[in-house]
Design an enzyme around this catalytic site. Structure first.
Site, PDB file in Angstrom:
ATOM      1  N   TYR A   1      -2.508  -1.040  10.740  1.00 39.03           N
ATOM      2  CA  TYR A   1      -2.428  -1.305   9.294  1.00 39.03           C
ATOM      3  C   TYR A   1      -1.155  -0.709   8.685  1.00 39.03           C
ATOM      4  O   TYR A   1      -0.464  -1.359   7.903  1.00 39.03           O
ATOM      5  CB  TYR A   1      -3.656  -0.683   8.645  1.00 39.03           C
ATOM      6  CG  TYR A   1      -3.830  -0.920   7.164  1.00 39.03           C
ATOM      7  CD1 TYR A   1      -4.458  -2.073   6.698  1.00 39.03           C
ATOM      8  CD2 TYR A   1      -3.414   0.029   6.227  1.00 39.03           C
ATOM      9  CE1 TYR A   1      -4.655  -2.277   5.333  1.00 39.03           C
ATOM     10  CE2 TYR A   1      -3.603  -0.173   4.865  1.00 39.03           C
ATOM     11  CZ  TYR A   1      -4.223  -1.319   4.421  1.00 39.03           C
ATOM     12  OH  TYR A   1      -4.421  -1.523   3.079  1.00 39.03           O
TER      13      TYR A   1
ATOM     14  N   SER B   1       0.868  -1.186   0.000  1.00 45.68           N
ATOM     15  CA  SER B   1       0.000   0.000   0.000  1.00 45.68           C
ATOM     16  C   SER B   1       0.900   1.230   0.000  1.00 45.68           C
ATOM     17  O   SER B   1       2.064   1.157   0.420  1.00 45.68           O
ATOM     18  CB  SER B   1      -0.865   0.000   1.257  1.00 45.68           C
ATOM     19  OG  SER B   1      -1.446   1.267   1.453  1.00 45.68           O
TER      20      SER B   1
HETATM   21  N1  LIG Z   1      -8.891  -0.671  -1.365  1.00 46.20           N
HETATM   22  C1  LIG Z   1      -7.892   0.126  -1.070  1.00 46.20           C
HETATM   23  O1  LIG Z   1      -8.047   1.347  -0.984  1.00 46.20           O
HETATM   24  C2  LIG Z   1      -6.521  -0.450  -0.844  1.00 46.20           C
HETATM   25  C3  LIG Z   1      -5.424   0.426  -0.876  1.00 46.20           C
HETATM   26  C4  LIG Z   1      -4.142  -0.080  -0.661  1.00 46.20           C
HETATM   27  C5  LIG Z   1      -3.967  -1.431  -0.436  1.00 46.20           C
HETATM   28  N2  LIG Z   1      -5.044  -2.261  -0.411  1.00 46.20           N
HETATM   29  C6  LIG Z   1      -4.805  -3.679  -0.134  1.00 46.20           C
HETATM   30  O2  LIG Z   1      -5.379  -4.486  -1.143  1.00 46.20           O
HETATM   31  C7  LIG Z   1      -5.748  -5.742  -0.578  1.00 46.20           C
HETATM   32  C8  LIG Z   1      -7.197  -6.049  -0.920  1.00 46.20           C
HETATM   33  O3  LIG Z   1      -8.032  -5.052  -0.346  1.00 46.20           O
HETATM   34  P1  LIG Z   1      -9.483  -4.727  -0.900  1.00 46.20           P
HETATM   35  O4  LIG Z   1      -9.623  -3.276  -0.903  1.00 46.20           O
HETATM   36  O5  LIG Z   1      -9.736  -5.506  -2.129  1.00 46.20           O
HETATM   37  O6  LIG Z   1     -10.367  -5.272   0.319  1.00 46.20           O
HETATM   38  P2  LIG Z   1     -11.620  -6.252   0.356  1.00 46.20           P
HETATM   39  O7  LIG Z   1     -12.177  -6.159   1.743  1.00 46.20           O
HETATM   40  O8  LIG Z   1     -12.537  -5.983  -0.787  1.00 46.20           O
HETATM   41  O9  LIG Z   1     -10.953  -7.693   0.135  1.00 46.20           O
HETATM   42  C9  LIG Z   1     -10.211  -8.317   1.137  1.00 46.20           C
HETATM   43  C10 LIG Z   1     -10.559  -9.792   1.138  1.00 46.20           C
HETATM   44  O10 LIG Z   1      -9.775 -10.442   2.164  1.00 46.20           O
HETATM   45  C11 LIG Z   1     -10.607 -11.400   2.799  1.00 46.20           C
HETATM   46  N3  LIG Z   1     -10.101 -11.711   4.133  1.00 46.20           N
HETATM   47  C12 LIG Z   1     -10.111 -10.908   5.232  1.00 46.20           C
HETATM   48  N4  LIG Z   1      -9.614 -11.568   6.288  1.00 46.20           N
HETATM   49  C13 LIG Z   1      -9.290 -12.814   5.860  1.00 46.20           C
HETATM   50  C14 LIG Z   1      -8.730 -13.948   6.478  1.00 46.20           C
HETATM   51  N5  LIG Z   1      -8.401 -13.952   7.786  1.00 46.20           N
HETATM   52  N6  LIG Z   1      -8.524 -15.068   5.731  1.00 46.20           N
HETATM   53  C15 LIG Z   1      -8.866 -15.093   4.423  1.00 46.20           C
HETATM   54  N7  LIG Z   1      -9.400 -14.041   3.767  1.00 46.20           N
HETATM   55  C16 LIG Z   1      -9.616 -12.919   4.485  1.00 46.20           C
HETATM   56  C17 LIG Z   1     -11.985 -10.745   2.836  1.00 46.20           C
HETATM   57  O11 LIG Z   1     -13.017 -11.709   3.048  1.00 46.20           O
HETATM   58  C18 LIG Z   1     -12.050 -10.082   1.474  1.00 46.20           C
HETATM   59  O12 LIG Z   1     -12.615 -10.933   0.506  1.00 46.20           O
HETATM   60  C19 LIG Z   1      -5.455  -5.634   0.920  1.00 46.20           C
HETATM   61  O13 LIG Z   1      -4.175  -6.171   1.186  1.00 46.20           O
HETATM   62  C20 LIG Z   1      -5.431  -4.142   1.154  1.00 46.20           C
HETATM   63  O14 LIG Z   1      -4.650  -3.808   2.269  1.00 46.20           O
HETATM   64  C21 LIG Z   1      -6.327  -1.810  -0.605  1.00 46.20           C
END
Ligand SMILES: NC(=O)c1ccc[n+]([C@@H]2O[C@H](COP(=O)([O-])OP(=O)(O)OC[C@H]3O[C@@H](n4cnc5c(N)ncnc54)[C@H](O)[C@@H]3O)[C@@H](O)[C@H]2O)c1
Length: 263
Positions: A153, A141
């Site tokens: 985080y 991130s």
């Molecule tokens: N969306 C953003 O703004 C953003 C920005 C920077 C980084 N990220 C990173 O991208 C990645 C995906 O995020 P996203 O925005 O798609 O979120 P999201 O919530 O849509 O997806 C995350 C997924 O992880 C799963 N998950 C959570 N805990 C779990 C566990 N213990 N075991 C198995 N699965 C589990 C959830 O069920 C979900 O399907 C993450 O690593 C997040 O930190 C997201």
């Protein structure tokens, strides 16, 4: 004979992981979705299978090392050798101060975000090593490059960036590459919820980026697919921001309290 290509995607039930699973499927991979969200995971596997690829959903809590090991074993038995791992499973918190942190939530976040990434990399990389082939893409991130008020985080993403570099060096001699993608704000369910709750103002968020465009989950998936592909054969240990210029714009725009032509 064509060899089957298999990619495993943690967090593939939603958001960026779901988009990465779809993109890798379009690149010819069979997809193993690993998530705790059975509804989303099954639905994404079905959507991918509908486009002609083998896709299966596997329920697993990535913070449980034994469960991750079992799932890795099962996936390889049922689908074949995993050549690409994407670690997108994570919990995404709201803002809080260090002194007022919710400690149980902090502990859970480290277990899922950091330990979950570590366990997934360990279980799948151990199987890639004897084959001397593989690519891992972790989800970093912009948080790993700036102090942001997300005290569980934010340091967790720093740790994932460093883990990515350690693994890149350890696994490099086995021709396994390990890189990270670092998105800015992406409209996935956690951000959508914060906007709906009035905790995030998308106008203000847009304003601190260099580009008048915020990445879609598919933009992050494109970067993941590139790093997983042979086109990135000489790239390992990097963190690739997909941030619409956020990392450049934030320090630039706050210089000397704000540059006049940016007001
Ligand atoms: N969306 C953003 O703004 C953003 C920005 C920077 C980084 N990220 C990173 O991208 C990645 C995906 O995020 P996203 O925005 O798609 O979120 P999201 O919530 O849509 O997806 C995350 C997924 O992880 C799963 N998950 C959570 N805990 C779990 C566990 N213990 N075991 C198995 N699965 C589990 C959830 O069920 C979900 O399907 C993450 O690593 C997040 O930190 C997201």
């Amino acid at each position: 004979m064509t060899t089957r290509k298999v990619a495993a995607v943690t967090g593939g039930a939603s958001g960026i992981g779901a988009a990465a699973a779809q993109r890798l499927a379009a690149d010819g991979y069979d997809i193993a979705i690993i998530d705790m969200n059975a509804q989303g995971g099954e639905a994404n596997a079905k959507a991918i299978a509908g486009r002609g690829r083998n896709a299966k959903f596997y329920t697993c809590d990535v913070s449980d090392a034994k469960a991750v090991e079992t799932i890795a074993e099962t996936i390889e038995k049922e689908m074949g050798p995993v050549g690409v791992l994407v670690t997108a499973a994570a919990l995404i918190p709201n803002t809080e101060s260090v002194l007022d942190m919710d400690m149980p939530a902090h502990d859970r976040m480290w277990k899922v975000n950091y330990n979950g990434t570590l366990y997934s990399c360990q279980s799948f990389a151990r199987r890639m090593v004897p084959r001397a082939k593989g690519a891992i893409v972790t989800l970093g991130s912009i948080n790993s490059r700036m102090p942001l008020p997300l005290p569980a985080y934010n340091p967790g993403k720093v740790a994932i960036e460093r883990l990515t570099q350690l693994l890149a060096v350890e696994l490099g001699r086995h021709s396994i590459r390990v890189n990270s993608v670092a998105p800015t704000y992406v409209m996935t369910p956690p951000l959508r919820q914060k906007v709906a709750d009035g905790q995030r103002d998308m106008g203000k968020i847009m304003g601190v980026h260099a580009l008048p465009y915020l990445p879609e989950p598919t933009d992050i998936a494109d970067a993941i697919a590139f790093l997983a592909s042979d086109q990135a054969r000489a790239i390992t240990g990097i963190l690739l921001p997909v941030d619409s210029g956020w990392l450049s714009a934030v320090p630039y725009r706050t210089y000397a309290g704000g540059v006049p032509w940016e007001e």
